[in-house]
Motif scaffolding. Structure first.
Motif, PDB file in Angstrom:
ATOM      1  N   ARG A  42     -37.630 -30.465  10.896  1.00  0.00           N
ATOM      2  CA  ARG A  42     -38.451 -31.472  11.560  1.00  0.00           C
ATOM      3  C   ARG A  42     -37.679 -32.072  12.718  1.00  0.00           C
ATOM      4  NH1 ARG A  42     -39.162 -37.087  11.367  1.00  0.00           N
ATOM      5  NH2 ARG A  42     -37.556 -37.293   9.747  1.00  0.00           N
ATOM      6  N   ALA A  43     -38.391 -32.354  13.819  1.00  0.00           N
ATOM      7  CA  ALA A  43     -37.799 -33.033  14.971  1.00  0.00           C
ATOM      8  C   ALA A  43     -38.745 -34.125  15.422  1.00  0.00           C
ATOM      9  CB  ALA A  43     -37.553 -32.045  16.109  1.00  0.00           C
ATOM     10  N   THR A  44     -38.199 -35.182  16.043  1.00  0.00           N
ATOM     11  CA  THR A  44     -39.044 -36.299  16.472  1.00  0.00           C
ATOM     12  C   THR A  44     -38.465 -36.988  17.692  1.00  0.00           C
ATOM     13  OG1 THR A  44     -40.040 -38.400  15.782  1.00  0.00           O
ATOM     14  CG2 THR A  44     -37.876 -37.885  14.884  1.00  0.00           C
ATOM     15  N   ASP A  45     -39.359 -37.548  18.515  1.00  0.00           N
ATOM     16  CA  ASP A  45     -38.927 -38.428  19.606  1.00  0.00           C
ATOM     17  C   ASP A  45     -39.246 -39.878  19.279  1.00  0.00           C
ATOM     18  OD1 ASP A  45     -41.653 -38.741  19.993  1.00  0.00           O
ATOM     19  OD2 ASP A  45     -41.694 -37.928  22.023  1.00  0.00           O
ATOM     20  N   GLY A  46     -39.636 -40.137  18.039  1.00  0.00           N
ATOM     21  CA  GLY A  46     -40.011 -41.465  17.601  1.00  0.00           C
ATOM     22  C   GLY A  46     -41.512 -41.635  17.462  1.00  0.00           C
ATOM     23  N   CYS A  47     -42.264 -40.971  18.320  1.00  0.00           N
ATOM     24  CA  CYS A  47     -43.732 -40.985  18.256  1.00  0.00           C
ATOM     25  C   CYS A  47     -44.244 -39.619  17.844  1.00  0.00           C
ATOM     26  CB  CYS A  47     -44.301 -41.381  19.624  1.00  0.00           C
ATOM     27  SG  CYS A  47     -46.071 -41.045  19.835  1.00  0.00           S
ATOM     28  N   LEU A  48     -43.698 -38.586  18.454  1.00  0.00           N
ATOM     29  CA  LEU A  48     -44.080 -37.205  18.176  1.00  0.00           C
ATOM     30  C   LEU A  48     -43.178 -36.623  17.093  1.00  0.00           C
ATOM     31  CD1 LEU A  48     -45.599 -34.543  18.987  1.00  0.00           C
ATOM     32  CD2 LEU A  48     -43.786 -34.226  20.699  1.00  0.00           C
ATOM     33  N   HIS A  49     -43.791 -35.993  16.089  1.00  0.00           N
ATOM     34  CA  HIS A  49     -43.044 -35.290  15.042  1.00  0.00           C
ATOM     35  C   HIS A  49     -43.493 -33.833  15.031  1.00  0.00           C
ATOM     36  CE1 HIS A  49     -41.484 -38.947  12.876  1.00  0.00           C
ATOM     37  NE2 HIS A  49     -42.504 -39.479  13.532  1.00  0.00           N
ATOM     38  N   GLY A  50     -42.559 -32.938  14.735  1.00  0.00           N
ATOM     39  CA  GLY A  50     -42.904 -31.534  14.603  1.00  0.00           C
ATOM     40  C   GLY A  50     -42.240 -30.915  13.391  1.00  0.00           C
ATOM     41  N   TRP A  51     -42.989 -30.084  12.660  1.00  0.00           N
ATOM     42  CA  TRP A  51     -42.469 -29.373  11.491  1.00  0.00           C
ATOM     43  C   TRP A  51     -42.610 -27.877  11.713  1.00  0.00           C
ATOM     44  CZ3 TRP A  51     -45.255 -33.848  11.262  1.00  0.00           C
ATOM     45  CH2 TRP A  51     -44.743 -34.903  10.492  1.00  0.00           C
ATOM     46  N   MET A  52     -41.543 -27.111  11.426  1.00  0.00           N
ATOM     47  CA  MET A  52     -41.562 -25.664  11.556  1.00  0.00           C
ATOM     48  C   MET A  52     -40.863 -25.039  10.347  1.00  0.00           C
ATOM     49  SD  MET A  52     -40.029 -26.800  14.907  1.00  0.00           S
ATOM     50  CE  MET A  52     -40.621 -28.437  14.516  1.00  0.00           C
ATOM     51  N   ARG A  53     -41.447 -24.005   9.791  1.00  0.00           N
ATOM     52  CA  ARG A  53     -40.789 -23.296   8.700  1.00  0.00           C
ATOM     53  C   ARG A  53     -39.852 -22.254   9.284  1.00  0.00           C
ATOM     54  NH1 ARG A  53     -44.881 -22.391   5.945  1.00  0.00           N
ATOM     55  NH2 ARG A  53     -44.654 -24.143   4.529  1.00  0.00           N
ATOM     56  N   VAL A  54     -38.582 -22.292   8.884  1.00  0.00           N
ATOM     57  CA  VAL A  54     -37.584 -21.422   9.506  1.00  0.00           C
ATOM     58  C   VAL A  54     -37.013 -20.378   8.554  1.00  0.00           C
ATOM     59  CG1 VAL A  54     -36.935 -23.128  11.242  1.00  0.00           C
ATOM     60  CG2 VAL A  54     -35.730 -23.106   9.035  1.00  0.00           C
ATOM     61  N   GLY A  55     -37.403 -20.410   7.282  1.00  0.00           N
ATOM     62  CA  GLY A  55     -36.890 -19.402   6.369  1.00  0.00           C
ATOM     63  C   GLY A  55     -37.192 -19.763   4.931  1.00  0.00           C
ATOM     64  N   SER A  56     -36.718 -18.929   4.011  1.00  0.00           N
ATOM     65  CA  SER A  56     -36.889 -19.196   2.584  1.00  0.00           C
ATOM     66  C   SER A  56     -35.623 -19.858   2.053  1.00  0.00           C
ATOM     67  CB  SER A  56     -37.151 -17.885   1.827  1.00  0.00           C
ATOM     68  OG  SER A  56     -36.081 -16.978   2.039  1.00  0.00           O
ATOM     69  N   CYS A  57     -35.781 -20.639   0.982  1.00  0.00           N
ATOM     70  CA  CYS A  57     -34.618 -21.293   0.381  1.00  0.00           C
ATOM     71  C   CYS A  57     -34.973 -21.776  -1.004  1.00  0.00           C
ATOM     72  CB  CYS A  57     -34.125 -22.454   1.248  1.00  0.00           C
ATOM     73  SG  CYS A  57     -35.171 -23.924   1.192  1.00  0.00           S
ATOM     74  N   GLU A  58     -33.963 -22.210  -1.716  1.00  0.00           N
ATOM     75  CA  GLU A  58     -34.170 -22.830  -3.013  1.00  0.00           C
ATOM     76  C   GLU A  58     -34.687 -24.251  -2.816  1.00  0.00           C
ATOM     77  OE1 GLU A  58     -30.270 -20.493  -4.867  1.00  0.00           O
ATOM     78  OE2 GLU A  58     -30.263 -22.669  -4.556  1.00  0.00           O
ATOM     79  N   PRO A  59     -35.511 -24.755  -3.729  1.00  0.00           N
ATOM     80  CA  PRO A  59     -36.033 -26.125  -3.588  1.00  0.00           C
ATOM     81  C   PRO A  59     -34.917 -27.171  -3.615  1.00  0.00           C
ATOM     82  CG  PRO A  59     -37.304 -24.871  -5.193  1.00  0.00           C
ATOM     83  CD  PRO A  59     -36.087 -24.057  -4.894  1.00  0.00           C
ATOM     84  N   PHE A  60     -35.100 -28.256  -2.851  1.00  0.00           N
ATOM     85  CA  PHE A  60     -34.206 -29.402  -2.913  1.00  0.00           C
ATOM     86  C   PHE A  60     -34.997 -30.641  -2.513  1.00  0.00           C
ATOM     87  CE2 PHE A  60     -33.828 -27.778   1.378  1.00  0.00           C
ATOM     88  CZ  PHE A  60     -33.757 -28.908   2.185  1.00  0.00           C
ATOM     89  N   GLU A  61     -34.460 -31.816  -2.852  1.00  0.00           N
ATOM     90  CA  GLU A  61     -35.167 -33.071  -2.641  1.00  0.00           C
ATOM     91  C   GLU A  61     -34.746 -33.730  -1.327  1.00  0.00           C
ATOM     92  OE1 GLU A  61     -37.583 -34.225  -4.622  1.00  0.00           O
ATOM     93  OE2 GLU A  61     -37.339 -32.413  -5.843  1.00  0.00           O
ATOM     94  N   GLY A  62     -35.662 -34.513  -0.765  1.00  0.00           N
ATOM     95  CA  GLY A  62     -35.339 -35.338   0.391  1.00  0.00           C
ATOM     96  C   GLY A  62     -35.213 -34.565   1.689  1.00  0.00           C
ATOM     97  N   GLU A  63     -34.607 -35.219   2.682  1.00  0.00           N
ATOM     98  CA  GLU A  63     -34.386 -34.658   4.012  1.00  0.00           C
ATOM     99  C   GLU A  63     -32.916 -34.780   4.379  1.00  0.00           C
ATOM    100  OE1 GLU A  63     -38.159 -35.045   7.093  1.00  0.00           O
ATOM    101  OE2 GLU A  63     -36.625 -36.604   7.073  1.00  0.00           O
ATOM    102  N   ILE A  64     -32.412 -33.749   5.072  1.00  0.00           N
ATOM    103  CA  ILE A  64     -31.017 -33.729   5.512  1.00  0.00           C
ATOM    104  C   ILE A  64     -30.987 -33.836   7.022  1.00  0.00           C
ATOM    105  CG2 ILE A  64     -28.874 -32.404   5.537  1.00  0.00           C
ATOM    106  CD1 ILE A  64     -30.196 -30.810   3.143  1.00  0.00           C
ATOM    107  N   ALA A  65     -30.308 -34.854   7.548  1.00  0.00           N
ATOM    108  CA  ALA A  65     -30.205 -35.044   8.992  1.00  0.00           C
ATOM    109  C   ALA A  65     -28.961 -34.343   9.520  1.00  0.00           C
ATOM    110  CB  ALA A  65     -30.145 -36.537   9.323  1.00  0.00           C
ATOM    111  N   ILE A  66     -29.146 -33.527  10.573  1.00  0.00           N
ATOM    112  CA  ILE A  66     -28.037 -32.836  11.223  1.00  0.00           C
ATOM    113  C   ILE A  66     -28.196 -32.997  12.733  1.00  0.00           C
ATOM    114  CG2 ILE A  66     -26.893 -30.614  11.592  1.00  0.00           C
ATOM    115  CD1 ILE A  66     -27.881 -29.706   8.914  1.00  0.00           C
ATOM    116  N   PRO A  67     -27.144 -33.401  13.444  1.00  0.00           N
ATOM    117  CA  PRO A  67     -27.250 -33.519  14.901  1.00  0.00           C
ATOM    118  C   PRO A  67     -27.620 -32.186  15.539  1.00  0.00           C
ATOM    119  CG  PRO A  67     -25.284 -34.651  14.114  1.00  0.00           C
ATOM    120  CD  PRO A  67     -25.835 -33.866  12.942  1.00  0.00           C
TER     121      PRO A  67
END
Length: 341
Positions: A42-67
């Motif tokens: 997910r990416a955002t400018d504060g008003c606009l948000h975008g979600w894109m699926r980039v691959g398969s993975c094991e389930p996990f909780e929450g969101e991880i922020a990376i610069p």
């Protein structure tokens, strides 16, 4: 959590994210990884948000922020086919066959998901992006544009003090709606969809926000429900029109080059000519353009804003006039309206 992502696919979506975020707010320089039937960024400018699926993975909780800057830097000149991700409680490790990047994580945040919505219309990505690019071209930060239905047609509309832009959008309407949204995020959408570059169906949903969805991504745009001024219908009527001389665009562009952004250019149509008058301080610009047309009018506008709109219109332009306005349009229904003096 372990995941393996195709590097070309991740790099593509990170370029897309970079355009969604823009460069105006450093604090929004993160991307956020979460799980939703696979690895989602997910990416955002504060008003606009975008979600894109980039691959398969094991389930996990929450969101991880990376610069985003770190991710882009790590992928520079990376020639492998896959990137491995390993997530623990307090760090994430990204690795290729020859390199690894270990990032300590702050506390995980709740996962953000698109708002509930109902489908209100659909079009296609190239048509929508061309229309959005056109109507928002003369706007500035703090301005708003409108998107919605008018007389059963999809319409994009934006106005400034001296001119307004509108265009009809090919597609299909499911339910009547009008939504107002900020200029800055609209321009981020334009830049991101230029990166996307695919001709595919684009669905529009409306709830607390406007959603734009393809099979590849979901964009959520903040704003509010609004309404069109019914006088817009006057601008959509195609009356008797006259082909503008090609030098019209050249004279407008030259005035924009010679005059500051806050300047105003006056154009008069009289005695089979278009006459241009502009100036500031000790500088004056004058031009005369032959134009066989029975119309008589005077308009004032920002040459910088009109130049931006004209640059996104077809090469053949038609001029007509109505009660209190002068209209310039092309064969694709892209229309600029100038207020008569």
């Amino acid at each position: 959590m372990r995941a393996t992502v195709e590097l070309p696919l991740l790099s593509f979506w990170l370029r897309f994210c970079d355009k969604l975020i823009g460069s105006s707010e450093y604090s929004f320089g993160n991307v956020y990884f979460s799980y939703q039937e696979g690895l989602v960024v997910r990416a955002t400018d504060g008003c606009l948000h975008g979600w894109m699926r980039v691959g398969s993975c094991e389930p996990f909780e929450g969101e991880i922020a990376i610069p985003l800057k770190l991710l882009k830097g790590f992928l520079v000149s990376e020639s492998g086919e896959f990137l491995n991700l390993v997530l623990t409680e307090d760090e994430i490790v990204l690795s290729s066959p020859s390199e690894a990047l270990r990032i300590k994580l702050a506390a995980r945040r709740d996962k953000q998901v698109p708002v509930e919505h109902e489908t209100v219309a659909w079009s296609d990505v190239p048509s929508f992006n061309r229309a959005l690019d056109f109507v928002t071209s003369p706007l500035e930060e703090g301005d708003f544009a409108l998107f919605g239905t008018f007389q059963k047609e999809l319409l994009l509309f934006a106005s400034t003090r001296t001119l307004l832009c509108l265009t009809q959008l090919k597609g299909e309407t499911v339910k009547e709606f009008v939504f107002s949204f900020p200029y800055m995020s609209a321009r981020h959408i334009v830049k991101a969809l230029e990166i996307y570059g695919r001709d595919t169906r684009l669905n529009f949903g409306l709830g607390e926000a406007l959603l734009l969805r393809t099979n590849d991504f979901t964009l959520q745009l903040c704003g509010e429900q609004a309404s069109f001024d019914p006088r817009i219908g006057d601008f959509l009527v195609r009356g008797e029109s006259y082909v503008l001389p090609k030098n019209f665009q050249r004279f407008v562009s030259k005035a924009a080059w010679l005059m500051p952004r806050e300047s105003i250019l006056r154009v008069e149509c009289v005695k089979s000519t278009l006459r241009f008058f502009g100036g500031y301080g000790t500088v004056a610009y004058r031009a005369i353009l032959p134009f066989e047309c029975p119309l008589r009018f005077e308009v004032e506008f920002s040459p910088h804003k009109l130049r931006s709109a004209l640059a996104r219109m077809g090469s053949k332009l038609f001029l007509s006039a109505g009660d209190g306005f002068v209209k310039i349009e092309d064969s694709s229904s892209r229309t600029v309206v100038l207020r008569r003096q």
